[in-house]
Write a protein that holds these residues in place. Structure first.
Motif, PDB file in Angstrom:
ATOM      1  N   GLY A   7       4.382   5.812  -6.722  1.00 30.52           N
ATOM      2  CA  GLY A   7       3.452   6.512  -7.619  1.00 30.52           C
ATOM      3  C   GLY A   7       3.692   8.004  -7.648  1.00 30.52           C
ATOM      4  N   LEU A   8       4.094   8.538  -6.494  1.00 26.96           N
ATOM      5  CA  LEU A   8       4.278   9.994  -6.407  1.00 26.96           C
ATOM      6  C   LEU A   8       5.712  10.435  -6.648  1.00 26.96           C
ATOM      7  CD1 LEU A   8       2.073  10.656  -3.259  1.00 26.96           C
ATOM      8  CD2 LEU A   8       1.598  11.502  -5.547  1.00 26.96           C
ATOM      9  N   VAL A   9       6.639   9.460  -6.830  1.00 25.40           N
ATOM     10  CA  VAL A   9       8.067   9.830  -6.931  1.00 25.40           C
ATOM     11  C   VAL A   9       8.356  10.788  -8.089  1.00 25.40           C
ATOM     12  CG1 VAL A   9      10.385   8.928  -7.418  1.00 25.40           C
ATOM     13  CG2 VAL A   9       9.101   8.067  -5.512  1.00 25.40           C
ATOM     14  N   PRO A  10       8.083  10.432  -9.345  1.00 26.18           N
ATOM     15  CA  PRO A  10       8.149  11.539 -10.302  1.00 26.18           C
ATOM     16  C   PRO A  10       6.805  12.279 -10.142  1.00 26.18           C
ATOM     17  CG  PRO A  10       8.120   9.397 -11.419  1.00 26.18           C
ATOM     18  CD  PRO A  10       7.700   9.191 -10.011  1.00 26.18           C
ATOM     19  N   ALA A  11       6.855  13.583  -9.927  1.00 26.43           N
ATOM     20  CA  ALA A  11       5.614  14.333  -9.690  1.00 26.43           C
ATOM     21  C   ALA A  11       4.556  13.949 -10.726  1.00 26.43           C
ATOM     22  CB  ALA A  11       5.900  15.815  -9.747  1.00 26.43           C
ATOM     23  N   VAL A  12       3.292  13.940 -10.311  1.00 23.83           N
ATOM     24  CA  VAL A  12       2.217  13.416 -11.169  1.00 23.83           C
ATOM     25  C   VAL A  12       2.138  14.155 -12.504  1.00 23.83           C
ATOM     26  CG1 VAL A  12      -0.301  13.188 -11.312  1.00 23.83           C
ATOM     27  CG2 VAL A  12       0.881  12.464  -9.262  1.00 23.83           C
ATOM     28  N   HIS A  13       2.448  15.456 -12.511  1.00 25.46           N
ATOM     29  CA  HIS A  13       2.320  16.203 -13.778  1.00 25.46           C
ATOM     30  C   HIS A  13       3.510  15.986 -14.714  1.00 25.46           C
ATOM     31  CE1 HIS A  13       4.523  18.948 -11.101  1.00 25.46           C
ATOM     32  NE2 HIS A  13       5.114  19.349 -12.205  1.00 25.46           N
ATOM     33  N   PHE A  50       0.137  -2.792  -4.765  1.00 25.25           N
ATOM     34  CA  PHE A  50       1.232  -1.966  -5.283  1.00 25.25           C
ATOM     35  C   PHE A  50       0.993  -1.645  -6.759  1.00 25.25           C
ATOM     36  CE2 PHE A  50       5.420  -1.775  -7.356  1.00 25.25           C
ATOM     37  CZ  PHE A  50       6.007  -0.739  -6.650  1.00 25.25           C
ATOM     38  N   SER A  51       0.676  -2.685  -7.543  1.00 24.61           N
ATOM     39  CA  SER A  51       0.554  -2.498  -8.992  1.00 24.61           C
ATOM     40  C   SER A  51      -0.663  -1.647  -9.358  1.00 24.61           C
ATOM     41  CB  SER A  51       0.421  -3.842  -9.705  1.00 24.61           C
ATOM     42  OG  SER A  51       1.344  -4.728  -9.195  1.00 24.61           O
ATOM     43  N   PHE A  52      -1.783  -1.902  -8.680  1.00 23.73           N
ATOM     44  CA  PHE A  52      -2.977  -1.108  -8.978  1.00 23.73           C
ATOM     45  C   PHE A  52      -2.766   0.364  -8.600  1.00 23.73           C
ATOM     46  CE2 PHE A  52      -5.315  -5.078  -9.585  1.00 23.73           C
ATOM     47  CZ  PHE A  52      -6.161  -4.712 -10.618  1.00 23.73           C
ATOM     48  N   SER A  53      -2.007   0.603  -7.519  1.00 22.52           N
ATOM     49  CA  SER A  53      -1.716   1.994  -7.133  1.00 22.52           C
ATOM     50  C   SER A  53      -0.897   2.665  -8.242  1.00 22.52           C
ATOM     51  CB  SER A  53      -0.939   2.052  -5.820  1.00 22.52           C
ATOM     52  OG  SER A  53      -1.665   1.436  -4.815  1.00 22.52           O
ATOM     53  N   VAL A  74       0.834  -1.208   0.000  1.00 19.33           N
ATOM     54  CA  VAL A  74       0.000   0.000   0.000  1.00 19.33           C
ATOM     55  C   VAL A  74       0.872   1.263   0.000  1.00 19.33           C
ATOM     56  CG1 VAL A  74      -1.641   1.311   1.411  1.00 19.33           C
ATOM     57  CG2 VAL A  74      -1.952  -1.140   1.121  1.00 19.33           C
ATOM     58  N   VAL A  75       1.783   1.336   0.996  1.00 16.11           N
ATOM     59  CA  VAL A  75       2.610   2.550   1.135  1.00 16.11           C
ATOM     60  C   VAL A  75       3.579   2.669  -0.043  1.00 16.11           C
ATOM     61  CG1 VAL A  75       4.241   3.756   2.649  1.00 16.11           C
ATOM     62  CG2 VAL A  75       2.360   2.447   3.636  1.00 16.11           C
ATOM     63  N   GLY A  76       4.179   1.515  -0.414  1.00 18.65           N
ATOM     64  CA  GLY A  76       5.125   1.514  -1.538  1.00 18.65           C
ATOM     65  C   GLY A  76       4.454   2.012  -2.814  1.00 18.65           C
ATOM     66  N   GLY A  77       3.232   1.555  -3.049  1.00 15.64           N
ATOM     67  CA  GLY A  77       2.498   1.961  -4.254  1.00 15.64           C
ATOM     68  C   GLY A  77       2.299   3.469  -4.294  1.00 15.64           C
ATOM     69  N   ILE A  78       1.951   4.039  -3.126  1.00 16.90           N
ATOM     70  CA  ILE A  78       1.705   5.491  -3.082  1.00 16.90           C
ATOM     71  C   ILE A  78       3.024   6.252  -3.259  1.00 16.90           C
ATOM     72  CG2 ILE A  78       0.881   7.393  -1.622  1.00 16.90           C
ATOM     73  CD1 ILE A  78      -1.046   5.329  -0.330  1.00 16.90           C
ATOM     74  N   ILE A  79       4.073   5.798  -2.544  1.00 14.57           N
ATOM     75  CA  ILE A  79       5.354   6.528  -2.620  1.00 14.57           C
ATOM     76  C   ILE A  79       5.925   6.467  -4.043  1.00 14.57           C
ATOM     77  CG2 ILE A  79       7.761   6.563  -1.794  1.00 14.57           C
ATOM     78  CD1 ILE A  79       6.639   5.678   0.946  1.00 14.57           C
TER      79      ILE A  79
END
Lengths: 217, 355
Positions: free
Chosen positions: B17-23, B320-323, B10-15
């Motif tokens: 996911g956000l590592v390169p900024a979303v934009h 993780f993957s779905f995130s 869960v946490v890994g997926g979010i982190i």
């Protein structure tokens, strides 16, 4: 601040009593609902569950209808500039909340009394029933103004209010129906009222904090 | 162990996911990670055969459906095999703890590889709880196998798709809330683009969760919709966020639209914890973890053995993957939203220059 809120409440009452259109409409709605139910059921004694369902149907529509034009009317009458100039957004919000709460609670009390008069419903705890009804009316009435403000300047205002408010009302309605059923069938629990208060409290506090963003141009 | 694994997913997926900024565009390694994770989730979630025990076969025969074949994993003792007419009776020791040995009746028409150390046979209880008749072979020496759950059978695989979809919807709505707050503070249209994009993709995930859930419900509970508290919750969430789009559509002025939508996104999110985490657990329902369930459900239960170790790994991987998939879609949606916004600004500038 209290005097500003009081002034907004007074203004709402004066405006309403000038033509009494909303009051008459809602009173008529209440009486018509009770009469239709009486005609349709044709029996004196009804199941307590059915009675609770009727109470909540009336309460939901009273809350929605009483708040539907609350802010839209300010824009139409162009009194919005006056309110912006004279009082803070905070006072407008709480003034509208107090007025809505009063209106919904007053009309709901009449509706419930009429329903009890027309139908013979065995109620286990009368105190619990009136308390749950009172708290539900207060909270429903208090939650409406933020939605009314949100739709004030949108198109299709009338249709949008129930669409926006209903899903947010549902947790409160679910708890309220459960609490009222308990009061009618067996014994009422104060925990249900506390849970309802907690949920509505969060929504109303957030609404008060965010109201200025909706109100200010 | 379960909490760590799922927490990491869960946490890994979010982190990540956000590592390169979303934009910003997703780097290649990131896309490879997402595609690989999704591929592995699908492969591990759908391909490994189910493996049960003789006890599962007896429970299925007694409580679920006596016609059902149950995949039982175990070792066949060919040295003790006895031929009775057309049928070979072979003792088989299953992989339960402690193991059980029972007789398996193998019809001559069916063949089982004798060199396999572990086989999974589709069996049915025969005359008593110690005799089972083989109906087919599921796998020989499988590398991986998922546990057989009586009453759920193959449908248990839905856990790897349905739960992450609804979880990602919650992440999306929380993300929308965060950017709604930022919009009200900074008044930047880009924040509104983030917020509306997250709501639209979150609603897509919520819809997929509803679809996967109702298909599963049809085969497990008998109908597509049962008004279980969790079903009611997701229905209300869909209503709330459908109302969000209706509200946006009804306001023409962009600044006001963004402002009103941000306020509604914040007020609406108050219901999310109540609808997703509190109400379904307080009320009686069909979903695991409801008030009528003795455990907190396979994911949150602290009882050992509720979720098989392989299922824990696949579930964590799927979270993780779905995130990552959500953040990828979000990134695409946000970037196209920003392009549209720039295009509009450019158009307005050109119009003002002409005038």
């Amino acid at each position: 601040m209290v005097s500003a809120i009081g002034a907004v409440v007074l203004k709402e009452i004066v405006v309403e009593f000038r033509n009494r259109s909303l009051l008459y409409t809602l009173l008529l709605f209440t009486v018509v609902v009770v009469l239709i139910l009486a005609f349709a059921l044709m029996e004196k004694t009804i199941a307590p569950e059915l009675f609770v369902a009727f109470c909540w149907i009336v309460l939901f529509f009273l809350a929605i209808q009483s708040g539907a034009r609350s802010f839209a009317a300010e824009y139409e009458r162009e009194t919005v500039v006056l309110l912006h100039t004279l009082v803070s957004g905070y006072a407008v919000f709480w003034g509208k909340v107090v007025y809505q709460v009063g209106m919904v609670t007053f009309l709901m009390s009449i509706a419930a009394a009429l329903l009890l008069l027309v139908f013979d419903v065995p109620i286990a705890s009368m105190t619990g029933f009136w308390l749950t009804l009172g708290v539900s009316s207060v909270l429903m009435g208090a939650m409406v103004p933020i939605f009314s403000a949100l739709i004030a300047r949108s198109q299709m205002k009338g249709a949008l209010l129930p669409v926006l408010a209903f899903p947010v009302f549902v947790p409160l309605m679910r708890l309220g129906i459960e609490g009222m059923l308990d009061a009618v069938l067996k014994q009422w629990h104060v925990q249900t009222l506390i849970l309802m208060g907690a949920y509505a409290g969060i929504v109303i506090t957030l609404a008060a904090m965010l109201f200025d963003y909706v109100w200010r141009e | 162990m379960k909490a760590i694994l799922i927490g990491l997913g869960v946490v890994g997926g979010i982190i990540v996911g956000l590592v390169p900024a979303v934009h910003r565009p997703r780097p290649r390694w990131w896309m490879a990670l997402c595609v690989g994770g999704m591929g592995l989730t699908i492969a591990l979630g759908l391909l490994p055969p189910l493996s049960g025990t003789f006890r599962d076969a007896v429970i299925t025969w007694r409580q679920v459906n006596p016609e059902l074949y149950v995949p039982v994993a175990g070792t066949l003792d060919w040295d003790a095999a006895v031929a009775i007419g057309d049928t070979l009776v072979v003792p088989m020791t299953d992989r339960a703890i402690p193991p059980t040995t029972a007789q398996v009746l193998i019809p001559s028409a069916l063949s089982v590889p004798k060199d396999a150390s572990v086989v999974i046979l589709a069996v049915q209880r025969w005359k008593n709880d110690q005799q089972f008749v083989m109906r087919g072979i599921v796998a020989a020496d499988p590398i991986l196998a998922l546990p057989f759950i009586p009453g759920l059978e193959e449908r248990a695989r839905n856990l790897f798709f349905h739960v992450p979809l609804s979880w990602v919807a919650v992440i999306a709505y929380a993300y929308a809330l965060w950017y709604a707050v930022l919009f009200l503070r900074r008044r930047r249209f880009i924040d509104d683009v983030h917020s509306v994009s997250a709501v639209s993709i979150g609603t897509l995930f919520a819809l997929l969760a509803t679809v996967t859930g109702s298909i599963w419900a049809k085969f497990n509970w008998g109908s597509f919709w049962n008004w279980d508290p969790r079903e009611t919750s997701i229905f209300l969430l869909l209503l709330i966020y459908a109302a969000y789009f209706a509200l946006r559509q009804s306001i023409e002025e962009p600044q006001r639209r963004a402002q009103i939508a941000a306020v509604y996104a914040i007020v609406a999110f108050v219901t999310v914890p109540f609808l997703v985490f509190i109400m379904p657990r307080l009320m009686e329902g069909l979903h695991p973890g409801s008030a009528s369930d003795q455990t907190a459900g396979p994911i949150l239960s602290t009882q050992p053995g509720v979720l098989h170790p392989l299922k824990q790994i696949v579930f964590a991987l799927s979270m993780f993957s779905f995130s990552l998939l959500f953040f990828w879609l979000l990134s695409l949606r946000v970037r196209s939203g920003i392009l549209a916004l720039r295009h509009k600004i450019q158009q307005v500038q050109e119009m003002s220059e002409i005038r």
